[in-house]
Design a protein around this motif. Structure first.
Motif, mmCIF file in Angstrom:
data_model
loop_
_atom_site.group_PDB
_atom_site.id
_atom_site.type_symbol
_atom_site.label_atom_id
_atom_site.label_comp_id
_atom_site.label_asym_id
_atom_site.label_seq_id
_atom_site.Cartn_x
_atom_site.Cartn_y
_atom_site.Cartn_z
ATOM 1 N N ALA A 18 0.781 -1.221 0.000
ATOM 2 C CA ALA A 18 0.000 0.000 0.000
ATOM 3 C C ALA A 18 0.820 1.283 0.000
ATOM 4 N N ALA A 19 2.078 1.228 0.328
ATOM 5 C CA ALA A 19 2.863 2.462 0.430
ATOM 6 C C ALA A 19 3.809 2.606 -0.751
ATOM 7 N N LEU A 20 4.211 3.823 -0.985
ATOM 8 C CA LEU A 20 5.173 4.081 -2.051
ATOM 9 C C LEU A 20 6.546 3.558 -1.668
ATOM 10 N N PRO A 21 7.336 3.124 -2.627
ATOM 11 C CA PRO A 21 8.703 2.710 -2.310
ATOM 12 C C PRO A 21 9.485 3.880 -1.728
ATOM 13 N N ILE A 22 10.263 3.579 -0.709
ATOM 14 C CA ILE A 22 11.015 4.620 -0.031
ATOM 15 C C ILE A 22 12.487 4.239 -0.038
ATOM 16 N N ALA A 23 13.282 5.102 -0.562
ATOM 17 C CA ALA A 23 14.704 4.808 -0.603
ATOM 18 C C ALA A 23 15.358 5.019 0.751
ATOM 19 N N GLY A 24 14.894 6.038 1.479
ATOM 20 C CA GLY A 24 15.477 6.324 2.782
ATOM 21 C C GLY A 24 14.495 6.064 3.889
ATOM 22 N N VAL A 25 14.260 7.111 4.676
ATOM 23 C CA VAL A 25 13.367 6.961 5.815
ATOM 24 C C VAL A 25 11.931 7.228 5.389
ATOM 25 N N PRO A 26 10.945 6.760 6.179
ATOM 26 C CA PRO A 26 9.544 7.063 5.880
ATOM 27 C C PRO A 26 9.293 8.563 5.917
ATOM 28 N N VAL A 62 4.437 12.018 3.346
ATOM 29 C CA VAL A 62 3.716 11.693 2.118
ATOM 30 C C VAL A 62 3.465 10.195 2.029
ATOM 31 N N SER A 63 4.491 9.412 2.323
ATOM 32 C CA SER A 63 4.315 7.962 2.274
ATOM 33 C C SER A 63 3.289 7.495 3.302
ATOM 34 N N ALA A 64 3.229 8.183 4.453
ATOM 35 C CA ALA A 64 2.242 7.821 5.474
ATOM 36 C C ALA A 64 0.833 8.107 4.980
ATOM 37 N N LEU A 65 0.632 9.223 4.260
ATOM 38 C CA LEU A 65 -0.680 9.534 3.719
ATOM 39 C C LEU A 65 -1.089 8.528 2.652
ATOM 40 N N VAL A 66 -0.138 8.167 1.798
ATOM 41 C CA VAL A 66 -0.430 7.158 0.779
ATOM 42 C C VAL A 66 -0.781 5.823 1.436
ATOM 43 N N PHE A 67 -0.042 5.498 2.468
ATOM 44 C CA PHE A 67 -0.299 4.274 3.230
ATOM 45 C C PHE A 67 -1.736 4.268 3.745
ATOM 46 N N SER A 89 -7.303 2.317 3.507
ATOM 47 C CA SER A 89 -8.744 2.540 3.528
ATOM 48 C C SER A 89 -9.426 1.837 2.361
ATOM 49 N N ALA A 90 -8.799 1.892 1.198
ATOM 50 C CA ALA A 90 -9.378 1.220 0.040
ATOM 51 C C ALA A 90 -9.419 -0.297 0.238
ATOM 52 N N LEU A 91 -8.341 -0.832 0.764
ATOM 53 C CA LEU A 91 -8.290 -2.272 0.992
ATOM 54 C C LEU A 91 -9.273 -2.705 2.083
ATOM 55 N N ARG A 92 -9.471 -1.857 3.095
ATOM 56 C CA ARG A 92 -10.462 -2.168 4.126
ATOM 57 C C ARG A 92 -11.862 -2.213 3.521
ATOM 58 N N ALA A 93 -12.161 -1.236 2.679
ATOM 59 C CA ALA A 93 -13.485 -1.205 2.046
ATOM 60 C C ALA A 93 -13.702 -2.447 1.187
ATOM 61 N N HIS A 94 -12.668 -2.863 0.463
ATOM 62 C CA HIS A 94 -12.778 -4.055 -0.377
ATOM 63 C C HIS A 94 -13.040 -5.300 0.470
ATOM 64 N N ARG A 95 -12.336 -5.427 1.574
ATOM 65 C CA ARG A 95 -12.549 -6.582 2.454
ATOM 66 C C ARG A 95 -13.961 -6.536 3.050
ATOM 67 N N LEU A 96 -14.415 -5.346 3.435
ATOM 68 C CA LEU A 96 -15.748 -5.229 4.014
ATOM 69 C C LEU A 96 -16.812 -5.677 3.028
ATOM 70 N N LEU A 97 -16.682 -5.288 1.765
ATOM 71 C CA LEU A 97 -17.652 -5.705 0.749
ATOM 72 C C LEU A 97 -17.652 -7.218 0.585
ATOM 73 N N ARG A 98 -16.487 -7.826 0.635
ATOM 74 C CA ARG A 98 -16.411 -9.285 0.521
ATOM 75 C C ARG A 98 -17.076 -9.966 1.703
#
Length: 578
Positions: free
Chosen positions: A9-17, A20-25, A30-39
């Motif tokens: 779920a997160a962007l590749p990070i060359a150095g430290v987190p 921005v990567s936390a927001l993408v995470f 959230s998208a993956l949670r919604a998908h699991r909930l629908l299933r």
């Protein structure tokens, strides 16, 4: 909890987190949670929530896994997060301990445990995310999912869904391939068995213990997928000062102790005065009314349960005549214990607990994952039942010896909790003698003001209510034919005509005789012998049984309980002493 999400779920990070990567995470999570909930709301796909049962309580053990609760804990923040993890495990076990899963049905970790949020009691613990150990609400549940997965493999259960970590957490099962990361709600651990199975999970002061019971093995366990990945970073110690999560640890300070108590006694008040620190917390019933709880010294931060105390006061005063007081007190103790437990912090890893609250705290799970000492002012309920049953077999006519027995669940809970306690503390010699190998720390009885009474005459004071458990039958038999007067307190009694034909007078409220020959209490059960201690302090002769818990000393005559002949001789000897 989850490092696999960092890969998915997160962007590749060359150095430290980064932020921005936390927001993408968070967005991808959230998208993956919604998908699991629908299933999971799709008919036929949603896993069931399994209930507690006892059908397999005596089934053979198929697997047991034990893992330590405390790892690292070098600095103050590390210790607090470790304590937070234990609190999260404590919450999660409510959904797993004692459940039984029918053959062919799927067990879902998250369906059983539920979402780890603050309103359900979860706190900040350590979670693995984006390759780093960070502090998040509900962190640390991977220790439970790891243990469940490992036990499931040993028990031969079919693993339907499992996600391994992508980094190694020191001390975890990841390197051996016996781990299962979970992340609400879409990274789940799911398993099923060809036969029904039962899960038992509990926390001791040091370990998480998880056991699977059932009849017969399931499938052949797969070979572990050994993982030789990199070790996870720790935000408390990795040294990455450029990281937005950088939070270096500080020198460890001792965690506070919580004192869960009710009424104070001089002995326990003195102990609290000696040991308590300002960082501790005193959980008491109330300081607003009544004298019992107000006797605790004011040292630490305090939390009261005024409503529970008020409800107890009304229940005792408004109860119909004949209602067993012990039953009312047991219900009141349960309410007070629940109020105290709600106010505990995850940082309270060590408790000092009043004996009256102990079984209720044990049943609620509040003592799991904590070390605790017990302030004991009486024998265990199991021993009290035995004494009362034996006495009732000798005095079938007594309306009080058989009026109340605690439920078996309370008896069992107290026995188990006393066995798990790190130390038992009491001033009562009979209580200390009940426990082998010196488990009980013996206190001195606290100083008591002397009785304002002189020695002389042929009058004896019965130092308790005129009930069978206080030795009333032995006293009545011993008095027959003796030229003595007996003074008894007003209050409960065996029957209105119990003392018929004997020279017995009931004392008025607050009345003290000007002169007595001695004080007597041939009790079968006596928890707080304050009247006897006051008499000894005043230099008055005392006749009592070992059940009163006072050590041998000048002025004290000890006799066996329910032995009227020995009591009679002691009464005669006392009158001839002056």
């Amino acid at each position: 909890m989850n490092d696999r999400l960092a890969t998915a779920a997160a962007l590749p990070i060359a150095g430290v987190p980064t932020r921005v990567s936390a927001l993408v995470f968070a967005a991808r999570a959230s998208a993956l949670r919604a998908h699991r909930l629908l299933r999971d709301i799709t008919p036929g796909l949603a896993p069931l929530r399994h209930a507690r049962a006892v059908a397999l309580a005596d089934a053979p053990v198929l697997a047991t896994v034990r893992t330590p609760l405390w790892t690292g804990a070098d600095g103050e923040k590390d210790r607090l997060l470790n304590a937070g993890k234990i609190q999260n495990l404590r919450c999660a076990l409510r959904g797993l301990d004692g459940i039984e899963v029918e053959a062919g049905l799927i067990l879902s970790f998250w369906r059983q445990v539920g979402r780890p949020v603050r309103r359900r009691g979860y706190v900040a613990g350590r979670e693995l995310r984006e390759g780093c150990m960070i502090a998040t609400i509900g962190g640390g549940l991977c220790q439970l999912s790891n243990a469940l997965y490992d036990a499931g493999l040993q028990a031969g259960l079919e693993i339907v869904e499992r996600h391994p970590h992508t980094r190694i957490v020191p001390g975890s099962r990841a390197a051996a391939g016996r781990d299962a990361t979970v992340f609400w709600n879409y990274l789940d651990l799911r398993m099923r068995g060809r036969r029904s199975f039962r899960i038992e999970a509990r926390l001791t002061a040091d370990d998480l213990e998880l056991t699977i019971r059932g009849y017969g093995a399931g499938i052949e366990p797969p070979a572990p997928d050994f993982f030789a990945g990199r070790e996870a970073h720790d935000c408390l110690s990795c040294g990455q000062t450029r990281c937005h999560r950088h939070d270096p640890d500080v020198e460890a300070a001792s965690l506070p102790t919580a004192w869960l108590v009710d009424s104070a006694t001089p002995e326990f008040s003195a102990l609290y005065q000696e040991r308590a620190r300002s960082a501790d917390t005193l959980h008491l019933s109330t300081r607003r009314f009544g004298a019992g709880a107000r006797a605790w010294p004011a040292i630490a931060m305090e939390k009261t349960a005024d409503l529970a105390a008020l409800r107890r006061a009304f229940a005792l005063r408004l109860a119909p005549v004949g209602t067993p007081r012990a039953g009312l007190m047991l219900a009141a103790d349960a309410r007070l214990a629940a109020a105290h437990a709600r106010r505990l912090s995850s940082a309270h890893t060590h408790l000092v607990v009043a004996q009256s609250l102990l079984p209720h705290l044990w049943l609620s799970g509040a003592l799991q994952g904590r070390s605790f000492e017990v302030l004991m002012d009486r024998l265990p309920v199991e021993a009290l039942h035995h004494i009362l049953d034996e006495a009732h077999s000798r005095h079938r006519e007594s309306p009080t010896l058989g009026d109340f027995r605690a439920p078996e669940a309370i008896v069992t809970a107290e026995r188990e909790a006393l066995g798990a306690a790190t130390r038992l503390i009491t001033a009562h010699r009979a209580v200390a003698a009940y426990f082998p190998n010196g488990r009980a720390k013996l206190l001195d009885w606290g100083s008591a003001p002397p009785l304002p009474t002189k020695r002389g005459g042929r009058t004896f004071l019965f130092a308790g209510p005129a009930l069978a458990r206080k030795g009333a039958y032995a006293m009545r038999d011993a008095m027959r034919g003796l030229d003595i007067e007996l003074l008894v307190e007003r209050g409960a009694e065996e029957s209105p005509d119990f003392w018929a034909g004997l020279n017995v007078r009931r004392l008025g409220r607050g009345e003290y005789p000007g002169e007595i020959a001695g004080v007597v209490l041939p009790a079968l059960i006596e928890h707080r012998p304050q009247a006897l201690l006051r008499a000894l302090h005043a230099g008055l002769p005392v006749i009592a049984t070992p059940a009163c818990g006072i050590p041998p000393q000048p002025g004290l005559t000890l006799i066996a309980p329910d032995e009227s002949r020995d009591l009679r001789e002691a009464l005669l000897a006392t009158m001839t002493m002056y």
